[in-house]
Write a protein that holds these residues in place. Structure first.
Motif, PDB file in Angstrom:
ATOM      1  N   LEU A 116       0.814  -1.224   0.000  1.00  0.00           N
ATOM      2  CA  LEU A 116       0.000   0.000   0.000  1.00  0.00           C
ATOM      3  C   LEU A 116       0.846   1.272   0.000  1.00  0.00           C
ATOM      4  CD1 LEU A 116      -3.083  -0.962   2.198  1.00  0.00           C
ATOM      5  CD2 LEU A 116      -2.723  -1.210  -0.270  1.00  0.00           C
ATOM      6  N   GLU A 117       2.076   1.175   0.514  1.00  0.00           N
ATOM      7  CA  GLU A 117       2.997   2.320   0.421  1.00  0.00           C
ATOM      8  C   GLU A 117       3.292   2.629  -1.040  1.00  0.00           C
ATOM      9  OE1 GLU A 117       5.617   1.661   4.421  1.00  0.00           O
ATOM     10  OE2 GLU A 117       6.673   1.503   2.495  1.00  0.00           O
ATOM     11  N   LYS A 118       3.473   1.571  -1.816  1.00  0.00           N
ATOM     12  CA  LYS A 118       3.859   1.733  -3.218  1.00  0.00           C
ATOM     13  C   LYS A 118       2.656   1.937  -4.136  1.00  0.00           C
ATOM     14  CE  LYS A 118       7.886  -1.238  -2.585  1.00  0.00           C
ATOM     15  NZ  LYS A 118       9.092  -0.502  -3.029  1.00  0.00           N
ATOM     16  N   ALA A 119       1.529   1.371  -3.753  1.00  0.00           N
ATOM     17  CA  ALA A 119       0.330   1.451  -4.589  1.00  0.00           C
ATOM     18  C   ALA A 119      -0.895   1.699  -3.694  1.00  0.00           C
ATOM     19  CB  ALA A 119       0.168   0.167  -5.396  1.00  0.00           C
ATOM     20  N   MET A 122      -9.052  -2.349  -3.691  1.00  0.00           N
ATOM     21  CA  MET A 122      -9.229  -3.572  -4.491  1.00  0.00           C
ATOM     22  C   MET A 122      -9.476  -4.805  -3.619  1.00  0.00           C
ATOM     23  SD  MET A 122      -6.243  -2.754  -7.346  1.00  0.00           S
ATOM     24  CE  MET A 122      -5.860  -4.423  -7.584  1.00  0.00           C
ATOM     25  N   PHE A 123      -8.983  -4.773  -2.409  1.00  0.00           N
ATOM     26  CA  PHE A 123      -9.099  -5.936  -1.534  1.00  0.00           C
ATOM     27  C   PHE A 123     -10.332  -5.816  -0.647  1.00  0.00           C
ATOM     28  CE2 PHE A 123      -4.585  -5.834  -2.588  1.00  0.00           C
ATOM     29  CZ  PHE A 123      -4.338  -7.168  -2.872  1.00  0.00           C
ATOM     30  N   SER A 124     -11.233  -6.783  -0.755  1.00  0.00           N
ATOM     31  CA  SER A 124     -12.503  -6.735  -0.010  1.00  0.00           C
ATOM     32  C   SER A 124     -12.283  -6.607   1.495  1.00  0.00           C
ATOM     33  CB  SER A 124     -13.336  -7.978  -0.323  1.00  0.00           C
ATOM     34  OG  SER A 124     -12.577  -9.145  -0.047  1.00  0.00           O
ATOM     35  N   PHE A 125     -11.214  -7.208   1.987  1.00  0.00           N
ATOM     36  CA  PHE A 125     -10.979  -7.233   3.425  1.00  0.00           C
ATOM     37  C   PHE A 125     -10.154  -6.042   3.912  1.00  0.00           C
ATOM     38  CE2 PHE A 125      -6.863  -8.905   2.321  1.00  0.00           C
ATOM     39  CZ  PHE A 125      -7.130  -9.639   1.171  1.00  0.00           C
ATOM     40  N   LEU A 126      -9.798  -5.123   3.004  1.00  0.00           N
ATOM     41  CA  LEU A 126      -9.039  -3.929   3.407  1.00  0.00           C
ATOM     42  C   LEU A 126      -9.818  -2.652   3.196  1.00  0.00           C
ATOM     43  CD1 LEU A 126      -5.428  -4.360   1.929  1.00  0.00           C
ATOM     44  CD2 LEU A 126      -6.107  -4.526   4.320  1.00  0.00           C
ATOM     45  N   ILE A 166     -10.129 -13.394 -12.105  1.00  0.00           N
ATOM     46  CA  ILE A 166     -10.309 -12.710 -10.809  1.00  0.00           C
ATOM     47  C   ILE A 166      -9.498 -11.412 -10.784  1.00  0.00           C
ATOM     48  CG2 ILE A 166      -9.798 -12.827  -8.321  1.00  0.00           C
ATOM     49  CD1 ILE A 166     -10.351 -15.859  -8.467  1.00  0.00           C
ATOM     50  N   HIS A 167      -8.249 -11.514 -11.226  1.00  0.00           N
ATOM     51  CA  HIS A 167      -7.383 -10.330 -11.176  1.00  0.00           C
ATOM     52  C   HIS A 167      -7.803  -9.253 -12.173  1.00  0.00           C
ATOM     53  CE1 HIS A 167      -4.859 -13.126  -8.811  1.00  0.00           C
ATOM     54  NE2 HIS A 167      -4.619 -12.032  -8.143  1.00  0.00           N
ATOM     55  N   ILE A 168      -8.265  -9.668 -13.336  1.00  0.00           N
ATOM     56  CA  ILE A 168      -8.768  -8.671 -14.303  1.00  0.00           C
ATOM     57  C   ILE A 168      -9.966  -7.940 -13.705  1.00  0.00           C
ATOM     58  CG2 ILE A 168     -10.006  -8.370 -16.490  1.00  0.00           C
ATOM     59  CD1 ILE A 168      -8.240 -10.584 -17.645  1.00  0.00           C
ATOM     60  N   GLU A 169     -10.860  -8.714 -13.134  1.00  0.00           N
ATOM     61  CA  GLU A 169     -12.078  -8.133 -12.564  1.00  0.00           C
ATOM     62  C   GLU A 169     -11.767  -7.131 -11.463  1.00  0.00           C
ATOM     63  OE1 GLU A 169     -15.729  -9.563  -9.826  1.00  0.00           O
ATOM     64  OE2 GLU A 169     -14.728 -11.142 -10.989  1.00  0.00           O
ATOM     65  N   LYS A 170     -10.711  -7.403 -10.685  1.00  0.00           N
ATOM     66  CA  LYS A 170     -10.332  -6.497  -9.590  1.00  0.00           C
ATOM     67  C   LYS A 170      -9.550  -5.277 -10.076  1.00  0.00           C
ATOM     68  CE  LYS A 170     -12.054  -9.003  -6.292  1.00  0.00           C
ATOM     69  NZ  LYS A 170     -12.982  -8.525  -5.258  1.00  0.00           N
ATOM     70  N   VAL A 211      -6.455  -5.419 -11.628  1.00  0.00           N
ATOM     71  CA  VAL A 211      -5.003  -5.608 -11.508  1.00  0.00           C
ATOM     72  C   VAL A 211      -4.351  -5.446 -12.888  1.00  0.00           C
ATOM     73  CG1 VAL A 211      -3.181  -7.242 -10.886  1.00  0.00           C
ATOM     74  CG2 VAL A 211      -5.293  -7.163  -9.536  1.00  0.00           C
ATOM     75  N   VAL A 212      -3.284  -4.630 -12.931  1.00  0.00           N
ATOM     76  CA  VAL A 212      -2.526  -4.447 -14.170  1.00  0.00           C
ATOM     77  C   VAL A 212      -1.057  -4.821 -13.938  1.00  0.00           C
ATOM     78  CG1 VAL A 212      -4.069  -2.756 -15.244  1.00  0.00           C
ATOM     79  CG2 VAL A 212      -2.306  -1.970 -13.640  1.00  0.00           C
ATOM     80  N   ASP A 213      -0.321  -4.967 -15.041  1.00  0.00           N
ATOM     81  CA  ASP A 213       1.077  -5.428 -14.983  1.00  0.00           C
ATOM     82  C   ASP A 213       1.949  -4.796 -13.895  1.00  0.00           C
ATOM     83  OD1 ASP A 213       1.052  -7.459 -16.847  1.00  0.00           O
ATOM     84  OD2 ASP A 213       2.822  -6.658 -17.900  1.00  0.00           O
ATOM     85  N   PRO A 214       1.987  -3.457 -13.772  1.00  0.00           N
ATOM     86  CA  PRO A 214       2.879  -2.861 -12.767  1.00  0.00           C
ATOM     87  C   PRO A 214       2.579  -3.329 -11.330  1.00  0.00           C
ATOM     88  CG  PRO A 214       2.060  -1.192 -14.276  1.00  0.00           C
ATOM     89  CD  PRO A 214       1.310  -2.440 -14.597  1.00  0.00           C
ATOM     90  N   HIS A 215       1.336  -3.740 -11.071  1.00  0.00           N
ATOM     91  CA  HIS A 215       1.005  -4.256  -9.735  1.00  0.00           C
ATOM     92  C   HIS A 215       1.842  -5.493  -9.395  1.00  0.00           C
ATOM     93  CE1 HIS A 215      -3.137  -2.197 -10.146  1.00  0.00           C
ATOM     94  NE2 HIS A 215      -2.514  -1.611  -9.141  1.00  0.00           N
ATOM     95  N   PHE A 216       2.141  -6.282 -10.417  1.00  0.00           N
ATOM     96  CA  PHE A 216       2.918  -7.505 -10.177  1.00  0.00           C
ATOM     97  C   PHE A 216       4.335  -7.175  -9.703  1.00  0.00           C
ATOM     98  CE2 PHE A 216      -0.572  -9.406 -12.494  1.00  0.00           C
ATOM     99  CZ  PHE A 216      -0.696 -10.667 -11.913  1.00  0.00           C
ATOM    100  N   VAL A 217       4.849  -6.041 -10.160  1.00  0.00           N
ATOM    101  CA  VAL A 217       6.183  -5.613  -9.721  1.00  0.00           C
ATOM    102  C   VAL A 217       6.115  -5.145  -8.259  1.00  0.00           C
ATOM    103  CG1 VAL A 217       8.107  -4.035 -10.160  1.00  0.00           C
ATOM    104  CG2 VAL A 217       6.768  -4.937 -12.079  1.00  0.00           C
TER     105      VAL A 217
END
Ligand code: HEM
Ligand code: ISQ
Length: 147
Positions: free
Chosen positions: A34-37, A43-47, A93-97, A99-105
């Motif tokens: 979360l510091e970085k993004a 995006m996270f249901s539990f956060l 699941i990740h598309i629906e939320k 999530v894009v490529d830079p998130h993986f980094v």
């Protein structure tokens, strides 16, 4: 480059250290993400409805799952030289939320930092590289199902 037994052992031993203080390391993991993004919080249901990153069984379970999948990917790389995704719905699941490529980094960097903390004085470049290679193999397999 093939994945060696030694690399698998390095991943396994630090996985044990991670598990030994799962509440602490899962919070650390989310905090670095979360510091970085910061926008990833929603995006996270539990956060999304909590202030900051608060400990909860769900949060721990999700973090454990991600680290556990990377560990399994190390096993697969050593045993057969490739990562086959057990759950083919992960891409969707990740598309629906959103999530894009830079998130993986971002997630990779957070994972490596968390492992560095967990490994303590057992940490080495070699250990870090083993996690990185296993994560990259898994991330590539997930991204393939995101097209
Ligand atoms: C959901 C694994 C990368 C965000 C999931 C789920 C799994 C998973 C197994 C299903 C729900 C669960 O059991 O947790 C992974 C793995 C990754 C990865 C192994 C990398 C190798 C990412 C990235 C992001 C992300 C880069 C973006 C920051 C999410 C979100 C959900 C999810 C938002 C839905 C969580 C919820 O609210 O239920 N992921 N993921 N994931 N993932 Fe990932
Ligand atoms: C990515 N996907 C699923 C769960 C997660 C938990 C923590 C950080 C990243 C994640």
């Amino acid at each position: 480059m093939s994945f060696s037994e030694k690399q698998e052992a390095l991943v396994n031993s630090s996985w044990e250290s991670f598990k030994q203080n799962l509440p602490h390391y899962s919070i650390l993991f989310y905090t670095i993400i979360l510091e970085k993004a910061p926008a990833a919080k929603g995006m996270f249901s539990f956060l999304k409805d909590t202030a900051g990153v608060q400990d909860s069984p769900k949060l721990q379970a999700h973090a454990e799952k991600v680290f556990g999948m990377v560990r399994d990917s190390a096993l697969q790389l050593r045993a057969k030289g490739e990562v086959v995704l057990g759950d083919i719905t992960l891409g969707a699941i990740h598309i629906e939320k959103g999530v894009v490529d830079p998130h993986f980094v971002v997630v990779k960097e957070a994972l490596l930092k968390t492992i560095k903390e967990a490994a303590g004085d057992k940490w080495s470049n070699e250990l870090s590289t083993a996690w990185e290679v296993a994560y990259d193999g898994l991330a590539t397999a997930i991204k393939k199902t995101m097209n």
